[in-house]
Write a protein that holds these residues in place. Sequence first.
Motif, PDB file in Angstrom:
ATOM      1  N   LEU A 129       9.068 -32.232  29.040  1.00 35.69           N
ATOM      2  CA  LEU A 129       8.067 -31.766  28.085  1.00 35.69           C
ATOM      3  C   LEU A 129       7.399 -32.909  27.337  1.00 35.69           C
ATOM      4  CD1 LEU A 129       9.297 -28.501  26.317  1.00 35.69           C
ATOM      5  CD2 LEU A 129       7.251 -28.856  27.686  1.00 35.69           C
ATOM      6  N   PHE A 130       8.167 -33.933  26.982  1.00 36.31           N
ATOM      7  CA  PHE A 130       7.575 -35.061  26.263  1.00 36.31           C
ATOM      8  C   PHE A 130       6.505 -35.740  27.121  1.00 36.31           C
ATOM      9  CE2 PHE A 130       7.492 -39.654  25.411  1.00 36.31           C
ATOM     10  CZ  PHE A 130       7.096 -39.649  24.079  1.00 36.31           C
ATOM     11  N   ALA A 131       6.815 -35.957  28.394  1.00 31.38           N
ATOM     12  CA  ALA A 131       5.852 -36.601  29.291  1.00 31.38           C
ATOM     13  C   ALA A 131       4.596 -35.755  29.447  1.00 31.38           C
ATOM     14  CB  ALA A 131       6.493 -36.865  30.650  1.00 31.38           C
ATOM     15  N   ARG A 132       4.757 -34.449  29.588  1.00 27.98           N
ATOM     16  CA  ARG A 132       3.592 -33.580  29.758  1.00 27.98           C
ATOM     17  C   ARG A 132       2.783 -33.488  28.472  1.00 27.98           C
ATOM     18  NH1 ARG A 132       3.068 -31.206  34.299  1.00 27.98           N
ATOM     19  NH2 ARG A 132       1.740 -29.541  33.513  1.00 27.98           N
ATOM     20  N   LEU A 133       3.460 -33.574  27.335  1.00 29.79           N
ATOM     21  CA  LEU A 133       2.754 -33.494  26.061  1.00 29.79           C
ATOM     22  C   LEU A 133       1.898 -34.736  25.820  1.00 29.79           C
ATOM     23  CD1 LEU A 133       2.724 -31.356  23.737  1.00 29.79           C
ATOM     24  CD2 LEU A 133       4.277 -32.870  22.513  1.00 29.79           C
ATOM     25  N   VAL A 134       2.434 -35.927  26.058  1.00 30.42           N
ATOM     26  CA  VAL A 134       1.668 -37.143  25.794  1.00 30.42           C
ATOM     27  C   VAL A 134       0.575 -37.337  26.846  1.00 30.42           C
ATOM     28  CG1 VAL A 134       3.523 -38.263  24.528  1.00 30.42           C
ATOM     29  CG2 VAL A 134       3.373 -38.597  26.995  1.00 30.42           C
ATOM     30  N   VAL A 147      -9.342 -21.757  33.939  1.00 31.55           N
ATOM     31  CA  VAL A 147     -10.474 -22.332  34.668  1.00 31.55           C
ATOM     32  C   VAL A 147     -10.712 -23.786  34.277  1.00 31.55           C
ATOM     33  CG1 VAL A 147     -11.642 -20.128  35.012  1.00 31.55           C
ATOM     34  CG2 VAL A 147     -12.080 -21.449  32.945  1.00 31.55           C
ATOM     35  N   GLY A 148      -9.855 -24.335  33.452  1.00 34.16           N
ATOM     36  CA  GLY A 148     -10.000 -25.725  33.032  1.00 34.16           C
ATOM     37  C   GLY A 148      -9.218 -26.647  33.941  1.00 34.16           C
ATOM     38  N   VAL A 149      -8.451 -27.528  33.326  1.00 31.07           N
ATOM     39  CA  VAL A 149      -7.649 -28.489  34.078  1.00 31.07           C
ATOM     40  C   VAL A 149      -6.559 -27.751  34.839  1.00 31.07           C
ATOM     41  CG1 VAL A 149      -6.138 -30.497  33.861  1.00 31.07           C
ATOM     42  CG2 VAL A 149      -8.139 -30.277  32.392  1.00 31.07           C
ATOM     43  N   LYS A 150      -6.397 -28.103  36.121  1.00 33.31           N
ATOM     44  CA  LYS A 150      -5.446 -27.429  36.987  1.00 33.31           C
ATOM     45  C   LYS A 150      -4.159 -28.236  37.116  1.00 33.31           C
ATOM     46  CE  LYS A 150      -8.233 -24.042  38.220  1.00 33.31           C
ATOM     47  NZ  LYS A 150      -7.929 -22.639  37.871  1.00 33.31           N
ATOM     48  N   PRO A 151      -3.022 -27.534  37.342  1.00 35.79           N
ATOM     49  CA  PRO A 151      -1.764 -28.241  37.622  1.00 35.79           C
ATOM     50  C   PRO A 151      -1.919 -29.096  38.887  1.00 35.79           C
ATOM     51  CG  PRO A 151      -1.396 -25.913  37.171  1.00 35.79           C
ATOM     52  CD  PRO A 151      -2.878 -26.097  37.322  1.00 35.79           C
ATOM     53  N   PRO A 152      -1.176 -30.197  38.995  1.00 38.10           N
ATOM     54  CA  PRO A 152      -0.109 -30.641  38.088  1.00 38.10           C
ATOM     55  C   PRO A 152      -0.593 -31.496  36.911  1.00 38.10           C
ATOM     56  CG  PRO A 152      -0.179 -32.076  39.969  1.00 38.10           C
ATOM     57  CD  PRO A 152      -1.250 -31.030  40.199  1.00 38.10           C
ATOM     58  N   THR A 153      -1.934 -31.674  36.772  1.00 34.03           N
ATOM     59  CA  THR A 153      -2.443 -32.446  35.634  1.00 34.03           C
ATOM     60  C   THR A 153      -2.113 -31.716  34.337  1.00 34.03           C
ATOM     61  OG1 THR A 153      -4.269 -33.255  36.993  1.00 34.03           O
ATOM     62  CG2 THR A 153      -4.478 -33.495  34.614  1.00 34.03           C
ATOM     63  N   PRO A 154      -1.400 -32.355  33.417  1.00 33.96           N
ATOM     64  CA  PRO A 154      -1.010 -31.656  32.184  1.00 33.96           C
ATOM     65  C   PRO A 154      -2.160 -31.561  31.191  1.00 33.96           C
ATOM     66  CG  PRO A 154      -0.159 -33.895  32.152  1.00 33.96           C
ATOM     67  CD  PRO A 154      -0.832 -33.717  33.484  1.00 33.96           C
ATOM     68  N   SER A 155      -2.207 -30.439  30.492  1.00 33.57           N
ATOM     69  CA  SER A 155      -3.183 -30.217  29.434  1.00 33.57           C
ATOM     70  C   SER A 155      -2.541 -29.297  28.416  1.00 33.57           C
ATOM     71  CB  SER A 155      -4.460 -29.600  29.993  1.00 33.57           C
ATOM     72  OG  SER A 155      -5.274 -29.073  28.966  1.00 33.57           O
ATOM     73  N   TRP A 156      -2.851 -29.494  27.143  1.00 31.37           N
ATOM     74  CA  TRP A 156      -2.249 -28.643  26.112  1.00 31.37           C
ATOM     75  C   TRP A 156      -2.632 -27.182  26.306  1.00 31.37           C
ATOM     76  CZ3 TRP A 156      -3.699 -32.352  21.517  1.00 31.37           C
ATOM     77  CH2 TRP A 156      -2.854 -33.471  21.567  1.00 31.37           C
ATOM     78  N   GLY A 157      -3.870 -26.912  26.632  1.00 32.25           N
ATOM     79  CA  GLY A 157      -4.278 -25.531  26.871  1.00 32.25           C
ATOM     80  C   GLY A 157      -3.581 -24.924  28.064  1.00 32.25           C
ATOM     81  N   GLN A 158      -3.417 -25.714  29.111  1.00 33.80           N
ATOM     82  CA  GLN A 158      -2.707 -25.240  30.294  1.00 33.80           C
ATOM     83  C   GLN A 158      -1.239 -24.955  29.992  1.00 33.80           C
ATOM     84  OE1 GLN A 158      -0.767 -27.715  33.638  1.00 33.80           O
ATOM     85  NE2 GLN A 158      -2.958 -27.841  33.961  1.00 33.80           N
ATOM     86  N   MET A 159      -0.625 -25.809  29.159  1.00 36.84           N
ATOM     87  CA  MET A 159       0.758 -25.574  28.754  1.00 36.84           C
ATOM     88  C   MET A 159       0.885 -24.275  27.965  1.00 36.84           C
ATOM     89  SD  MET A 159       1.826 -29.474  27.700  1.00 36.84           S
ATOM     90  CE  MET A 159       3.522 -29.074  27.253  1.00 36.84           C
ATOM     91  N   LEU A 160      -0.091 -23.973  27.118  1.00 38.31           N
ATOM     92  CA  LEU A 160      -0.069 -22.721  26.363  1.00 38.31           C
ATOM     93  C   LEU A 160      -0.188 -21.514  27.292  1.00 38.31           C
ATOM     94  CD1 LEU A 160      -2.307 -23.599  23.289  1.00 38.31           C
ATOM     95  CD2 LEU A 160       0.151 -23.192  23.285  1.00 38.31           C
ATOM     96  N   THR A 161      -0.986 -21.660  28.360  1.00 36.48           N
ATOM     97  CA  THR A 161      -1.122 -20.573  29.329  1.00 36.48           C
ATOM     98  C   THR A 161       0.217 -20.247  29.972  1.00 36.48           C
ATOM     99  OG1 THR A 161      -3.382 -21.263  29.819  1.00 36.48           O
ATOM    100  CG2 THR A 161      -2.329 -19.813  31.406  1.00 36.48           C
ATOM    101  N   ALA A 162       0.922 -21.290  30.392  1.00 34.33           N
ATOM    102  CA  ALA A 162       2.214 -21.075  31.054  1.00 34.33           C
ATOM    103  C   ALA A 162       3.304 -20.649  30.082  1.00 34.33           C
ATOM    104  CB  ALA A 162       2.633 -22.356  31.775  1.00 34.33           C
ATOM    105  N   ALA A 163       3.105 -20.872  28.788  1.00 36.93           N
ATOM    106  CA  ALA A 163       4.153 -20.599  27.796  1.00 36.93           C
ATOM    107  C   ALA A 163       4.085 -19.197  27.224  1.00 36.93           C
ATOM    108  CB  ALA A 163       4.071 -21.616  26.663  1.00 36.93           C
ATOM    109  N   ASP A 164       3.078 -18.411  27.604  1.00 39.37           N
ATOM    110  CA  ASP A 164       2.892 -17.122  26.931  1.00 39.37           C
ATOM    111  C   ASP A 164       4.027 -16.136  27.193  1.00 39.37           C
ATOM    112  OD1 ASP A 164       2.321 -16.716  29.564  1.00 39.37           O
ATOM    113  OD2 ASP A 164       0.467 -15.596  29.245  1.00 39.37           O
ATOM    114  N   VAL A 165       4.801 -16.335  28.257  1.00 37.71           N
ATOM    115  CA  VAL A 165       5.923 -15.430  28.546  1.00 37.71           C
ATOM    116  C   VAL A 165       7.266 -16.036  28.163  1.00 37.71           C
ATOM    117  CG1 VAL A 165       4.670 -14.288  30.400  1.00 37.71           C
ATOM    118  CG2 VAL A 165       6.083 -16.266  30.921  1.00 37.71           C
ATOM    119  N   TRP A 166       7.233 -17.241  27.577  1.00 33.54           N
ATOM    120  CA  TRP A 166       8.482 -17.938  27.263  1.00 33.54           C
ATOM    121  C   TRP A 166       8.690 -18.122  25.760  1.00 33.54           C
ATOM    122  CZ3 TRP A 166      11.805 -18.527  31.117  1.00 33.54           C
ATOM    123  CH2 TRP A 166      11.313 -18.552  32.426  1.00 33.54           C
ATOM    124  N   TYR A 167       7.890 -17.465  24.930  1.00 37.70           N
ATOM    125  CA  TYR A 167       7.965 -17.736  23.495  1.00 37.70           C
ATOM    126  C   TYR A 167       9.284 -17.275  22.872  1.00 37.70           C
ATOM    127  CZ  TYR A 167       6.588 -12.824  22.982  1.00 37.70           C
ATOM    128  OH  TYR A 167       6.522 -11.454  23.066  1.00 37.70           O
TER     129      TYR A 167
END
Length: 330
Positions: free
Chosen positions: A103-108, A258-278
């Motif tokens: 997570l740290f690597a993807r965040l920075v 529709v923005g940045v696609k995996p595996p490129t990390p993006s904060w918005g993309q991380m929020l998309t994947a996190a919506d079921v893990w809160y």
Amino acid sequence: MSEALVAVEAAVTDTSVPAASGARQFWRRLREQRAALVAAVVVALLVLVALAAPLLTALEGQDPTTYHPSLIDSARGGVPVGSFGGVSADHWLGVEPQTGRDLFARLVYGARVSLGVALAATVVQISLGVTVGVAAALGNRWVDQLLSRATDIIVSMPLMIMSLALLAIVPPSFPRPVLVTLVIGLIAWGTTAKIVRAQTLTLKGLDYVSAARLSGWGTWRIARRELLPGLAAPVITYAALLVPTNVSIEAALSFLGVGVKPPTPSWGQMLTAADVWYQAAPQYLLLPAGALFVTVLALTVLGDGVRTALDPRAASRLRVGTGRKREAKA
């Protein structure tokens, strides 16, 4: 947006003041605003983290794309093993659910994408807006009408809907961060052009511009030597207000898929994947959301400080850290 327009239109500086003196006054006024200084430090730290992402992840010994299946509990649906989402000496902020990516690597690395796209899109918007605005103000009646109507069309376009449509039809092979930058920049320059055109028309009527015209200077020489310096304050002010907006737009586009696609990390993309893990892994949602909140807040406060420093007649909208009490006592 109307409040930003009013604030920017009030920021035309007196070009009779020497540039060096104006710069000193700007920095003095900015230093008097404690909130803006704190925001500037936060923004500088965020930019430093984004630039140093490879060094920081190398120090941790991780990268943003490597999967660690041994660090997730497949029996529980992919929840990270261990407390606090798998936080350890090897994974400072834990790991991503289902994939085990650090997570740290993807965040920075996500900071590089979010800030890079926002800043680059702002440069595109400002460049197009200044060019079209100055050309409309200095051109003849037909050029002004043509460019003004084109600007009205751009302004009337719904940014998110147009961005979604354009990003959905572009081939996946096109670099996504570059595409998001171009889409935001090419759709959202209209307001900048309107501001620049209005300020250029105002500056055209000043005595020093008339004197330059009577001395035989050409139109574009007058624009370069006399008008552009006078446009610096409103353009810088509006650019400072655009950056946090573009950060939010990039995050929203990535959140919508529709923005940045995996595996490129993006904060918005991380929020998309996190919506079921809160519930199962709340840090996966809180970390990118907190990073976005701090970034947008710091950039907004800094933009307000720049606006106030460039135009001391306009009171800051902030209630703290602006030196209001000192000014009232003086």
